[in-house]
Design a protein around this motif. Structure first.
Motif, PDB file in Angstrom:
ATOM      1  N   UNK A  12     -18.522  -0.781  19.683  1.00  0.00           N
ATOM      2  CA  UNK A  12     -18.508   0.575  19.432  1.00  0.00           C
ATOM      3  C   UNK A  12     -17.864   1.288  18.721  1.00  0.00           C
ATOM      4  N   UNK A  13     -18.051   2.524  18.424  1.00  0.00           N
ATOM      5  CA  UNK A  13     -17.342   3.315  17.544  1.00  0.00           C
ATOM      6  C   UNK A  13     -15.858   3.407  17.871  1.00  0.00           C
ATOM      7  N   UNK A  14     -15.022   2.868  17.025  1.00  0.00           N
ATOM      8  CA  UNK A  14     -13.197   3.097  17.068  1.00  0.00           C
ATOM      9  C   UNK A  14     -13.049   1.692  17.183  1.00  0.00           C
TER      10      UNK A  14
ATOM     11  N   UNK B 238     -14.604  10.552  19.527  1.00  0.00           N
ATOM     12  CA  UNK B 238     -13.771  11.191  20.744  1.00  0.00           C
ATOM     13  C   UNK B 238     -12.659  10.685  21.206  1.00  0.00           C
ATOM     14  N   UNK B 239     -12.618   9.288  21.490  1.00  0.00           N
ATOM     15  CA  UNK B 239     -11.494   8.774  22.031  1.00  0.00           C
ATOM     16  C   UNK B 239     -10.168   8.861  21.036  1.00  0.00           C
ATOM     17  N   UNK B 240     -10.420   8.717  19.760  1.00  0.00           N
ATOM     18  CA  UNK B 240      -9.472   8.791  18.709  1.00  0.00           C
ATOM     19  C   UNK B 240      -9.104  10.203  18.708  1.00  0.00           C
ATOM     20  N   UNK B 241      -9.806  11.148  18.804  1.00  0.00           N
ATOM     21  CA  UNK B 241      -9.529  12.634  18.764  1.00  0.00           C
ATOM     22  C   UNK B 241      -8.456  12.897  19.896  1.00  0.00           C
ATOM     23  N   UNK B 242      -8.840  12.362  21.115  1.00  0.00           N
ATOM     24  CA  UNK B 242      -7.997  12.437  22.232  1.00  0.00           C
ATOM     25  C   UNK B 242      -6.636  11.791  22.087  1.00  0.00           C
TER      26      UNK B 242
END
Length: 435
Positions: free
Chosen positions: A254-256, A298-302
């Motif tokens: 998945x993304x990330x 979004x996980x990396x943004x957080x």
């Protein structure tokens, strides 16, 4: 084949946007073109140019050379000082807020334009200086070009004042967190909701049960051609390929996630319909780069906001106020995210036949991991725990019922015996009690 080239365009543009050379080089080229045009304009012997001698300063060749030389020399000196200050800011940001913040500072358009202004003024003055020739009664001085060079010098002085103000405000933690929050909210707007018009109604955790019978024995693994982090996945493209070739495609990364070279990206079934061309198309739906980016992750943004909070709570820094700011911004992003529809992990075709299956990130995973990561370092600070509990309660109000229960279990765990609960116990508290 053409689409395989198009997938590199966003990655190339992101690298250009994050570089210190692209914008200054573009501005330097524009300065060269402007200098050539103004020099040619000054060489025209037209009657309508006679007004120039009436109002412009009567430049002689010696004075023109002196003015242009002074401007060019000062501009290259200021450009060197500006570059040194920028490098010092990057070093400070990397040590204080984490190396993941360098991308934001390098993408700062203000810094790029400041460097480009000084360099383009230097290049412009050099070209105009080379066009000044002759002495005595026979000489050529492009009056308009020299006058414009003086205007550029004044504009560069104003740019220098702006740069000093901008570089001082850009490293303030309030501004950094505000920019991270804006970028994370844009990611939420960009990613969620996604594909709800084709998503199956059952939850995304039933991956094994939803696959057709004999899927594993009659499938082909599509591998990555490069190693790196998955920056984006074109699910619409995967769905189109699966529908056109009557396939069932399972996304493995998945993304990330990091994927090594020849690592599995998707598994497609049945094997006989996955030709080399189809496998290449499936692989081209993934964008892989050397680093994680916040555009679709979004996980990396957080995580970038959480990292600043963790550094602020470390014994070497001991800045709980910054951690409180981070919790406020984290609550802002998660509050927006709580009201969004998350994809189920199943994409169907128009005949309600399963085509793409993946295991997406859930709100529970995003919220609980972020809160627990901060609590690990600040569970002994009463002010931080109080703010953390307040943010968790506000975020849980807009979350789905199942996610709300997990967040509130973590919330209650942090309240046990004041702030004496350890991180490991808090993590276990997110799991439901056995029947």
């Amino acid at each position: 084949m053409m689409r395989s080239y198009f997938k590199f365009i966003p990655r190339i543009w992101d690298r250009l946007h994050s570089s210190f050379w692209f914008m200054p080089s573009l501005m330097a080229i524009c300065a060269m073109v402007t200098a050539i045009l103004l020099i040619l304009l000054g060489s025209l012997e037209a009657a309508w140019l006679a007004w120039v001698d009436e109002w412009a300063y009567a430049f002689g060749p010696e004075s023109a050379r002196a003015i242009l030389s002074a401007i060019a020399g000062s501009m290259i000196t200021v450009a060197g000082v500006t570059f040194s200050m920028t490098m010092l800011t990057l070093q400070l940001a990397s040590s204080q807020f984490g190396p993941r913040m360098l991308r934001n500072f390098m993408r700062d358009r203000g810094n790029q334009i400041v460097l480009g202004t000084f360099l383009s003024t230097f290049v412009y003055c050099l070209l105009v200086l080379a066009s000044v020739r002759g002495s005595g009664a026979s000489y050529f001085v492009p009056v308009i070009a020299v006058s414009f060079g003086m205007i550029l010098a004044v504009a560069s002085l104003a740019t220098l004042i702006y740069f000093i103000h901008h570089i001082a405000t850009s490293i303030r933690i309030e501004n950094i967190l505000a920019s991270l929050s804006v970028e994370a909210c844009k990611t939420v707007e960009r990613v969620f909701p996604a594909h709800d018009h084709k998503s199956a109604p059952f939850p995304g955790k039933l991956m094994a049960e939803a696959l057709p019978q004999g899927y594993e024995n009659d499938s082909r693994s599509v591998v990555a051609t490069d190693s790196g982090y998955i920056q984006s996945i074109d699910l619409d493209r995967l769905w189109q390929i699966a529908s056109d070739n009557d396939l069932v495609v399972r996304v493995e990364r998945w993304i990330g996630n990091f994927v090594p070279k020849t690592g599995s990206l998707v598994i497609a079934s049945p094997y006989g319909r996955v030709s080399d061309a189809v496998a290449d198309d499936l692989s081209n739906a993934f964008s892989i780069g050397a680093e994680r980016t916040p555009d679709h992750d979004i996980e990396f943004s957080l995580r970038r906001i959480v990292e600043i909070a963790q550094r602020a709570l470390s014994p070497g820094v001991n800045d709980p106020t910054t951690a409180l700011y981070c919790l406020d911004r984290l609550g802002e992003v998660l509050g927006l995210l709580a009201g969004r529809q998350f994809p189920s992990g199943r994409i169907m075709d128009e005949h309600m036949k399963l085509r793409v299956i993946f295991e997406p990130v859930t709100f529970e995973e995003l919220a609980c991991s972020a809160f627990a990561a901060i609590a690990r370092y600040g569970i002994s600070d009463d002010d931080l725990v109080a703010r953390l509990l307040d943010v968790m309660e506000r975020c849980s109000r807009g979350a789905p019922l199942s996610d709300r229960e997990s967040i509130m279990r973590l919330h209650d765990a942090f309240m046990v015996e004041g702030s004496g609960l350890k991180f490991g116990d808090a993590t276990k508290a997110t799991q439901p009690a056995p029947a």
